[in-house]
Design a protein around this motif. Structure first.
Motif, short mmCIF file in Angstrom:
data_model
loop_
_atom_site.label_atom_id
_atom_site.label_comp_id
_atom_site.label_asym_id
_atom_site.label_seq_id
_atom_site.Cartn_x
_atom_site.Cartn_y
_atom_site.Cartn_z
N ARG A 70 -7.30 17.44 -3.30
CA ARG A 70 -7.40 15.99 -3.12
C ARG A 70 -8.85 15.53 -3.08
NH1 ARG A 70 -3.94 14.24 1.31
NH2 ARG A 70 -5.18 12.36 1.16
N ALA A 71 -9.74 16.39 -2.57
CA ALA A 71 -11.16 16.02 -2.53
C ALA A 71 -11.74 15.94 -3.93
CB ALA A 71 -11.94 17.03 -1.70
N GLU A 72 -11.18 16.73 -4.85
CA GLU A 72 -11.72 16.76 -6.21
C GLU A 72 -11.22 15.59 -7.07
OE1 GLU A 72 -13.57 20.16 -8.37
OE2 GLU A 72 -11.54 20.87 -8.04
N VAL A 73 -10.20 14.88 -6.60
CA VAL A 73 -9.69 13.75 -7.39
C VAL A 73 -10.64 12.57 -7.19
CG1 VAL A 73 -7.80 12.13 -7.74
CG2 VAL A 73 -7.31 14.52 -7.23
N ILE A 74 -11.41 12.27 -8.25
CA ILE A 74 -12.43 11.21 -8.16
C ILE A 74 -12.26 10.30 -9.37
CG2 ILE A 74 -14.92 10.72 -8.15
CD1 ILE A 74 -15.24 13.59 -6.93
N ARG A 75 -12.23 9.00 -9.12
CA ARG A 75 -12.08 8.04 -10.22
C ARG A 75 -13.43 7.39 -10.48
NH1 ARG A 75 -7.84 4.91 -6.72
NH2 ARG A 75 -9.75 5.02 -5.50
N LEU A 76 -13.89 7.53 -11.71
CA LEU A 76 -15.19 6.94 -12.06
C LEU A 76 -15.22 5.46 -11.72
CD1 LEU A 76 -16.16 8.26 -15.61
CD2 LEU A 76 -17.46 8.52 -13.50
N GLU A 77 -14.13 4.77 -12.09
CA GLU A 77 -14.15 3.31 -12.01
C GLU A 77 -14.20 2.86 -10.54
OE1 GLU A 77 -12.45 4.89 -15.66
OE2 GLU A 77 -11.80 5.15 -13.60
N GLN A 78 -13.17 3.22 -9.76
CA GLN A 78 -13.10 2.72 -8.38
C GLN A 78 -14.12 3.38 -7.46
OE1 GLN A 78 -10.45 3.51 -10.30
NE2 GLN A 78 -8.55 2.62 -9.55
N GLN A 85 -18.26 14.99 -1.47
CA GLN A 85 -18.52 15.44 -0.09
C GLN A 85 -17.84 14.52 0.93
OE1 GLN A 85 -22.69 15.62 -0.52
NE2 GLN A 85 -22.64 17.70 -1.34
N LYS A 86 -17.91 13.23 0.65
CA LYS A 86 -17.25 12.28 1.56
C LYS A 86 -15.74 12.55 1.59
CE LYS A 86 -16.33 7.33 2.03
NZ LYS A 86 -14.89 7.50 1.76
N ASN A 87 -15.14 12.79 0.40
CA ASN A 87 -13.71 13.11 0.34
C ASN A 87 -13.39 14.37 1.15
OD1 ASN A 87 -13.35 10.98 -1.33
ND2 ASN A 87 -12.83 12.14 -3.17
N GLN A 88 -14.29 15.37 1.03
CA GLN A 88 -14.06 16.62 1.76
C GLN A 88 -14.06 16.37 3.27
OE1 GLN A 88 -17.07 19.27 0.14
NE2 GLN A 88 -15.52 20.86 -0.03
N GLU A 148 -8.41 14.78 8.36
CA GLU A 148 -6.95 14.68 8.25
C GLU A 148 -6.26 16.02 8.46
OE1 GLU A 148 -5.61 12.77 4.67
OE2 GLU A 148 -7.16 11.24 4.82
N GLU A 149 -7.03 17.11 8.20
CA GLU A 149 -6.49 18.48 8.35
C GLU A 149 -5.18 18.66 7.59
OE1 GLU A 149 -6.28 19.55 12.42
OE2 GLU A 149 -8.41 19.93 12.57
N GLN A 150 -5.20 18.18 6.36
CA GLN A 150 -3.96 18.35 5.57
C GLN A 150 -4.11 19.55 4.64
OE1 GLN A 150 -2.97 14.73 3.59
NE2 GLN A 150 -1.52 14.21 5.17
N SER A 151 -2.97 20.14 4.30
CA SER A 151 -3.03 21.25 3.36
C SER A 151 -3.38 20.70 1.98
CB SER A 151 -1.67 21.94 3.31
OG SER A 151 -0.70 21.01 2.90
N ASN A 152 -3.84 21.60 1.13
CA ASN A 152 -4.19 21.23 -0.25
C ASN A 152 -5.30 20.19 -0.28
OD1 ASN A 152 -4.10 21.44 -2.96
ND2 ASN A 152 -2.28 20.19 -3.27
N GLY A 153 -6.12 20.17 0.75
CA GLY A 153 -7.19 19.17 0.81
C GLY A 153 -8.22 19.35 -0.29
N TRP A 154 -8.44 20.61 -0.70
CA TRP A 154 -9.47 20.86 -1.73
C TRP A 154 -9.14 20.09 -3.00
CZ3 TRP A 154 -14.17 22.55 -2.22
CH2 TRP A 154 -14.65 22.84 -3.48
#
Length: 422
Positions: A218-226, A201-204, A210-216
């Motif tokens: 990028r919001a789904e890219v989540i790294r467990l570690e970091q 949700q924070k990524n979204q 940022e209003e960038q295209s393809n945001g969906w």
């Protein structure tokens, strides 16, 4: 009920594993005679209550993967499914994207493991550890000890020594943080998805700003570690179970030979039937050697220690093989010598030829040393490493190939040293 998730990555990953990953997806590369993934699946299938194993990655479904899955299901009598991501979503994004599949049937807990590690997989111990430590909502990371210098290449864990709680987590720090490193094997309860959901949700929200295209995507890219562990550390929810048993990453082709050695040593107790023995009319073996039953080997050949011979390999008279992996269909002609090398599928090594590499083993005098993920080049020169022959490489008689990487489908006509042969 339990489930397991194995993160297998995709074709853009495993670049350090080339040229071997050109022919076969890296998770299916044979280590100690069986595909890398099979060691994970076998460990999971031994757990009582294990109902399903899910593989998550972004490989296109291919014949090899499908064949492996159907064979593994029959062998281990367990449901194994492959879930394909539409893009690389990171270690946390993949499991979050398929959370409904993971949670179907209401598992109490599930393991998440990276495909490119080799380990003794102390999964039952992790389950017991989770029961002993705090509430049912705690999450467990498998950790091990590395030396100070090498710890910088891994996720580092600062723990409370009394309670084993993770107080602080840093992925690949620039200065020394802790000598306890993350092994890439985790035990989660379904509550982990609330924490991943918060990050999503924070990524979204960040994307909307940022209003960038393809945001969906990028919001789904989540790294467990970091993204997840760093935030959970110090909140009483994340614990580390430290193992002193063997563990290694399999990033480069050189580390596959080392991983092969660790698994062959383990076969001594877990699968003695997979280890070759010296018997009348067979080749002479030293140390631990795996030979596929379809291989044709002259009795005067000497193999080992730490050698795996794949399907349909032909080995002639007087051949010497040590610390090497010979992949299916390769031919080693009379009196050739192969040391610290991986010989690709269908390759041929001529008579009296010598193929040799430099082992990239951890320092044997340091009990906490791990394998160095060396860069390919150092000071403008190729770092001496194991020799790799891609598939269908022909080495003529009486030449020496030393510390070199030969890409597939090459017919060599002379000796080479410290070169990448394109």
């Amino acid at each position: 009920m339990l489930k397991a998730v194995i993160l297998i990555g995709g074709p853009q990953k495993g670049t350090r594993f080339r040229p071997l990953s050109f022919e076969v997806p890296k998770p299916l590369f044979p280590v100690a005679g069986v595909p890398m993934l099979q060691h994970h699946i076998e460990a999971c299938s031994k757990l009582p209550n294990m109902k399903e194993i899910l593989l998550i990655g972004f490989y296109q479904p291919n014949e090899e993967l499908n064949r492996f899955l159907s064979c593994a299901q029959q062998d281990f009598k367990i449901s194994i499914r492959y879930l394909q991501e539409y893009a690389a979503l990171g270690t946390g994004g993949g499991i979050y994207h398929f959370r409904d599949q993971i949670l179907s049937g209401s598992p109490e807990a599930f393991f998440v493991m990276n495909a490119d590690v080799c380990s003794e997989f102390p999964l039952p111990e992790m389950l017991d550890f989770q029961k002993e430590h705090g509430d049912a909502y705690s999450f467990v990371i498998l950790g091990t000890t590395a030396n100070r210098k090498q710890s910088l290449n891994y996720g580092c864990i600062v723990e409370n020594e009394q309670t084993d709680e993770v107080l602080h987590y840093v992925e690949k720090p620039s200065t020394f943080v802790s000598d306890i490193i993350n092994c890439g094997i985790y035990l989660f309860t379904p509550e982990i998805f609330q924490h991943i959901g918060t990050v999503f949700q924070k990524n979204q929200q960040d994307m909307l700003l940022e209003e960038q295209s393809n945001g969906w995507h990028r919001a789904e890219v989540i790294r467990l570690e970091q993204d997840i562990f760093t935030a959970l550390a110090g909140q009483g929810k994340l614990y580390v179970y430290k193992t002193d048993r063997f563990w290694s990453q399999i990033k480069s082709a050189g580390s596959a030979i080392y991983a092969s050695r660790l698994y062959l040593n383990q076969y001594h107790t877990t699968h003695p039937e997979r280890l070759a023995t010296n018997r009348e009319g067979g080749p002479k073996t030293r140390g631990h050697v795996y030979i596929h039953p379809t291989a044709n080997i002259d009795p005067t050949a000497v193999l080992g220690p730490n050698v795996s011979i794949g399907t349909g390999v032909t080995i002639g008279a007087g051949v010497r093989v040590r610390e090497s992996i010979i992949l299916h269909g390769a031919t080693l002609q009379d009196h050739s010598c192969v040391l610290n090398s991986i010989v690709g599928w269908g390759s041929t090594i001529g008579k009296w030829a010598r193929v040799e590499g430099t082992p990239s083993d951890p320092n044997p005098n340091d009990p906490y040393a791990k394998i160095d993920s060396e860069t390919l080049f150092r000071d403008g020169k190729l770092t001496p490493s194991i020799t790799i022959l891609g598939c269908n490489v022909n080495i003529p008689s009486e030449v020496i190939i030393l510390n070199s990487i030969v890409l597939p489908h090459k017919d060599l006509n002379r000796s080479f040293k410290n070169q990448i042969i394109l």
